[in-house]
Design an enzyme around this catalytic site. Structure first.
Site, PDB file in Angstrom:
ATOM      1  N   HIS A 187       0.827  -1.207   0.000  1.00 19.43           N
ATOM      2  CA  HIS A 187       0.000   0.000   0.000  1.00 19.43           C
ATOM      3  C   HIS A 187       0.862   1.258   0.000  1.00 19.43           C
ATOM      4  O   HIS A 187       0.418   2.307  -0.477  1.00 19.43           O
ATOM      5  CB  HIS A 187      -1.003  -0.011   1.170  1.00 19.43           C
ATOM      6  CG  HIS A 187      -0.412   0.076   2.531  1.00 19.43           C
ATOM      7  ND1 HIS A 187      -0.010  -1.025   3.247  1.00 19.43           N
ATOM      8  CD2 HIS A 187      -0.171   1.140   3.337  1.00 19.43           C
ATOM      9  CE1 HIS A 187       0.448  -0.646   4.434  1.00 19.43           C
ATOM     10  NE2 HIS A 187       0.360   0.675   4.515  1.00 19.43           N
ATOM     11  N   ASP A 215       0.476  -7.495   0.437  1.00 20.60           N
ATOM     12  CA  ASP A 215       0.896  -6.152   0.834  1.00 20.60           C
ATOM     13  C   ASP A 215       2.414  -6.041   0.786  1.00 20.60           C
ATOM     14  O   ASP A 215       3.082  -5.917   1.806  1.00 20.60           O
ATOM     15  CB  ASP A 215       0.367  -5.805   2.233  1.00 20.60           C
ATOM     16  CG  ASP A 215       0.334  -4.289   2.461  1.00 20.60           C
ATOM     17  OD1 ASP A 215       0.767  -3.545   1.565  1.00 20.60           O
ATOM     18  OD2 ASP A 215      -0.132  -3.875   3.530  1.00 20.60           O
ATOM     19  N   GLY A 295       3.143   5.347   9.751  1.00 20.65           N
ATOM     20  CA  GLY A 295       4.534   5.521   9.353  1.00 20.65           C
ATOM     21  C   GLY A 295       5.382   4.289   9.571  1.00 20.65           C
ATOM     22  O   GLY A 295       6.487   4.180   9.042  1.00 20.65           O
ATOM     23  N   SER A 297       4.402   1.412   8.535  1.00 20.86           N
ATOM     24  CA  SER A 297       4.097   0.534   7.407  1.00 20.86           C
ATOM     25  C   SER A 297       5.334   0.185   6.598  1.00 20.86           C
ATOM     26  O   SER A 297       6.166   1.056   6.304  1.00 20.86           O
ATOM     27  CB  SER A 297       3.101   1.211   6.463  1.00 20.86           C
ATOM     28  OG  SER A 297       1.785   0.935   6.823  1.00 20.86           O
ATOM     29  N   SER A 312       2.095  -4.371   7.701  1.00 23.69           N
ATOM     30  CA  SER A 312       0.952  -3.983   6.883  1.00 23.69           C
ATOM     31  C   SER A 312       0.076  -2.971   7.601  1.00 23.69           C
ATOM     32  O   SER A 312      -0.210  -1.896   7.089  1.00 23.69           O
ATOM     33  CB  SER A 312       0.123  -5.222   6.507  1.00 23.69           C
ATOM     34  OG  SER A 312      -1.048  -4.869   5.799  1.00 23.69           O
TER      35      SER A 312
END
Length: 341
Positions: A187, A215, A295, A297, A312
């Protein structure tokens, strides 16, 4: 000495039952032993986890499988529901309960599919979810969790692009050519075609991204910058990553993110389905008790020197706690034909 004697007696018992056990398997680490026994036992295994003492526990549905697991060095526990039965229950949820703010995955400790609903699931949606779970009998249970399941895509200071900030997962390369890349969350990869440092230098360009469903994303380095195969622990030290592997339920893991730094937790589930509140769904995730915030991620999930996953999303925060979900890194490595170093 006691451990050797126990394994030897177990091996003798296995041989008497017509089973074959090799010493390397008995001495394997829990994650390696879990993979080996999972393949060997097939449908007789309902999953595995690591107990508080660090020993692998394999859940099985018959005594023959229990003897095989014990002979290989694991602790066997006979349970009611097979992997196929629990998988069928998860399939029902996948077809009928993809409600934003929910997740589910098999918990080998309780021999159930654990269905989680965050604070956004209320009213008719919650009633629908309860009805589906009730229909699955004792193969599933419903639990509530605070906060909202969201992809963690705000804040941070590691890699920036497209108006968002995420965390670098692992530096990787193609075997043979040595071409350098970085892995992060899919993402995050969908949000931008290039990544920059906090100083504004463009350092990598997107090769591919897979989200939702998966992801993960791959970016090729385009700038001559230092890219060691290490993880930043945000305390002045770094952890070298030597290999990639798959986690085991109950295993203690660490997660590094550019917003919240380094935090530890335990693996709670594998092959977890998550329905984020924005309507996107990811499957095959690693569920953990490690906190995450915006942040974080794309950041790395690991155990010792083994790469396990890419962050994720999740719910909660690193003050009050929460849970998080991670893309298995081995799947991303296979998809792009790259390796950690």
């Amino acid at each position: 000495m006691g451990r050797t004697a126990t394994l030897t007696l177990a091996a003798v018992a296995a041989l008497a039952a017509g089973l074959v056990v090799s010493a390397p398997i008995a001495a394997a680490a829990p994650d390696q032993l879990a993979r080996t026994l999972g393949a060997r036992l097939g449908p007789a295994s309902a999953g595995s986890y690591v107990d508080d003492g660090g020993r692998l526990v394999v859940t099985v549905t018959d005594t023959t499988a229990a003897r095989t697991a014990t002979a290989a060095g694991a602790r066997a526990r006979i349970v009611k529901h097979s992997a196929a039965t629990l998988g069928a229950s998860a399939g029902v949820l996948d077809r009928t309960a993809r409600i934003p703010g929910t997740s589910w995955g098999v918990d080998p400790v309780t021999n159930q599919v654990v269905v989680s609903a965050d604070a956004t699931v209320t009213g008719p949606a919650l009633a629908r979810l309860k009805s589906v779970v009730d229909g699955l009998g004792d193969t599933a249970r419903l639990e509530r969790t605070g906060g909202a399941f969201r992809p963690a895509i705000t804040g941070g200071d590691a890699i920036l692009g497209g108006g968002v900030r995420c965390s670098l997962g692992f530096n990787v390369k193609t075997p043979g050519t040595g071409t350098a890349y970085l892995l992060t969350a899919g993402h995050c990869g969908n949000a931008t075609s290039t990544w920059s440092t906090s100083g504004g230098q463009v350092v990598a360009s997107r090769v591919g991204a897979s989200f939702p469903g998966n992801d993960y994303a791959l970016f090729r380095y385009t700038a001559d910058v230092s890219r060691p195969g290490e993880v930043n622990l945000h305390n002045g030290t770094r952890r070298d990553i030597a290999r990639a592997g798959d986690p085991v339920v109950g295993q203690t893991v660490g997660r590094s993110g550019s917003t919240t730094g380094f935090h530890r937790g335990k693996v709670t589930g594998l092959n977890v389905t998550v329905n984020y509140v924005d309507g996107t769904t990811v499957t095959g995730m690693i569920g953990t008790t490690v906190c995450v915030q915006g942040g974080d991620s794309g950041g790395p999930l690991f155990a010792d020197t083994t790469a396990l996953g890419l962050t994720s999303g999740g719910s909660g925060d690193c003050t009050s706690g929460g849970r998080s979900f991670h893309q298995p890194v081995t799947e991303a490595l296979r998809a792009y034909g790259v390796a950690v170093y």
